[in-house]
Write a protein that holds these residues in place. Structure first.
Motif, mmCIF file in Angstrom:
data_model
loop_
_atom_site.group_PDB
_atom_site.id
_atom_site.type_symbol
_atom_site.label_atom_id
_atom_site.label_comp_id
_atom_site.label_asym_id
_atom_site.label_seq_id
_atom_site.Cartn_x
_atom_site.Cartn_y
_atom_site.Cartn_z
ATOM 1 N N SER A 20 -6.467 4.628 -2.040
ATOM 2 C CA SER A 20 -6.387 4.501 -0.588
ATOM 3 C C SER A 20 -5.999 3.074 -0.217
ATOM 4 N N SER A 21 -5.528 2.909 0.996
ATOM 5 C CA SER A 21 -5.146 1.560 1.457
ATOM 6 C C SER A 21 -6.339 0.616 1.397
ATOM 7 N N CYS B 263 0.833 -1.217 0.000
ATOM 8 C CA CYS B 263 0.000 0.000 0.000
ATOM 9 C C CYS B 263 0.862 1.260 0.000
ATOM 10 N N GLU B 264 1.977 1.212 0.699
ATOM 11 C CA GLU B 264 2.888 2.365 0.722
ATOM 12 C C GLU B 264 3.474 2.626 -0.659
ATOM 13 N N THR C 80 -1.746 0.944 -12.015
ATOM 14 C CA THR C 80 -0.925 1.820 -12.854
ATOM 15 C C THR C 80 -1.336 1.795 -14.319
ATOM 16 N N PHE D 275 2.046 2.173 -3.447
ATOM 17 C CA PHE D 275 1.041 2.678 -4.399
ATOM 18 C C PHE D 275 0.058 3.644 -3.741
ATOM 19 N N GLN D 276 0.539 4.338 -2.705
ATOM 20 C CA GLN D 276 -0.327 5.263 -1.985
ATOM 21 C C GLN D 276 -0.787 6.446 -2.827
ATOM 22 N N ASP D 277 -0.072 6.725 -3.926
ATOM 23 C CA ASP D 277 -0.466 7.833 -4.795
ATOM 24 C C ASP D 277 -1.564 7.434 -5.780
ATOM 25 N N TYR D 278 -1.885 6.156 -5.818
ATOM 26 C CA TYR D 278 -2.863 5.668 -6.802
ATOM 27 C C TYR D 278 -4.248 5.407 -6.197
#
Length: 231
Positions: free
Chosen positions: A38-39, A30-31, A76, A33-36
């Motif tokens: 929410s967890s 999750c860290e 992505t 891809f945190q910009d994509y």
């Protein structure tokens, strides 16, 4: 349960800790891809891929890693770099090298049961990884047989009991999952004991209460000795 002859134990989160390692791995993912998303959204995507892939990949860390990669591709829009894939593979490889930490009272229980019952391990997951964990645990010598199942359905258990020449009415399964360790066994005429773990994979949860004459729920694995009139 006085006529029980064979006792089977689930491995992960019954004999040793496991699920917290997966929780940690998912946090690392999750860290990344945190910009994509929410967890919560990312965890939902991973679970969806895991469940969808079960018929193809089965259970275990390798299947989990492939599902993380598919989740990354989805997040992505297939633009993730080779470096990104490498980071996901590292998460999976780290999982495969986690230390084995026995649950409290496990070895005490096995010491008391050995010689009185035929003891086996019946677990899901990667064959190589589960054998590695059993070796590292130091408790392999207590067991008469190790069975790594592709799944834990009624048919899977029936086939296992047939191979081992065990009658369901003489068989007790102990585990932390009601869905995998208890319900299928009860449905084929065996006995099931649930020893809950503090966290459970979403896939293994059920939304109803089990009421069956062959079922017991215990808070600690050591209580099994009292149930079997050993201590």
């Amino acid at each position: 349960m006085k006529h029980i002859k064979t006792i089977a134990f689930d491995a992960d989160d019954t004999l040793w800790h496991n699920e917290p390692y997966f929780d940690e791995a998912q946090e690392r993912f999750c860290e990344l891809f945190q910009d994509y998303a929410s967890s919560q959204e990312i965890l939902g995507l991973i679970l969806n891929h895991q469940v969808k892939n079960l018929p193809l990949y089965g259970f275990g860390i390798k299947a989990f890693t492939l599902s993380m990669i598919e989740t990354a591709l989805q997040l992505t829009n297939n633009t993730i770099s080779g470096k990104g894939i490498e980071k996901i593979l590292t998460i999976g490889k780290d999982l495969l090298q986690k230390p084995v930490e026995l649950m409290p009272n496990v070895e005490v229980v096995l010491q008391e049961l050995k010689g009185k019952y035929k003891l086996i391990v019946a677990t899901k997951g990667d064959l190589k990884d589960q054998h590695r964990k059993l070796h590292d645990s130091g408790i392999g010598h207590y067991f008469h047989h190790i069975e790594v199942l592709s799944d834990k359905t009624e048919l899977d258990y029936t086939k296992m009991l047939g191979r081992l020449d065990i009658q369901a009415t003489d068989f007790l399964m102990i585990g932390n999952s009601l869905k995998s360790d208890v319900l299928p066994i009860l449905n084929i005429g065996g006995y099931g004991i649930h020893v809950p773990y503090h966290t459970t994979w979403e896939y293994e949860k059920i939304d109803f209460k089990i009421e069956h004459e062959n079922f017991l729920a215990l808070s600690d694995i050591a209580e099994i000795l009292k149930v079997l009139d050993i201590k």
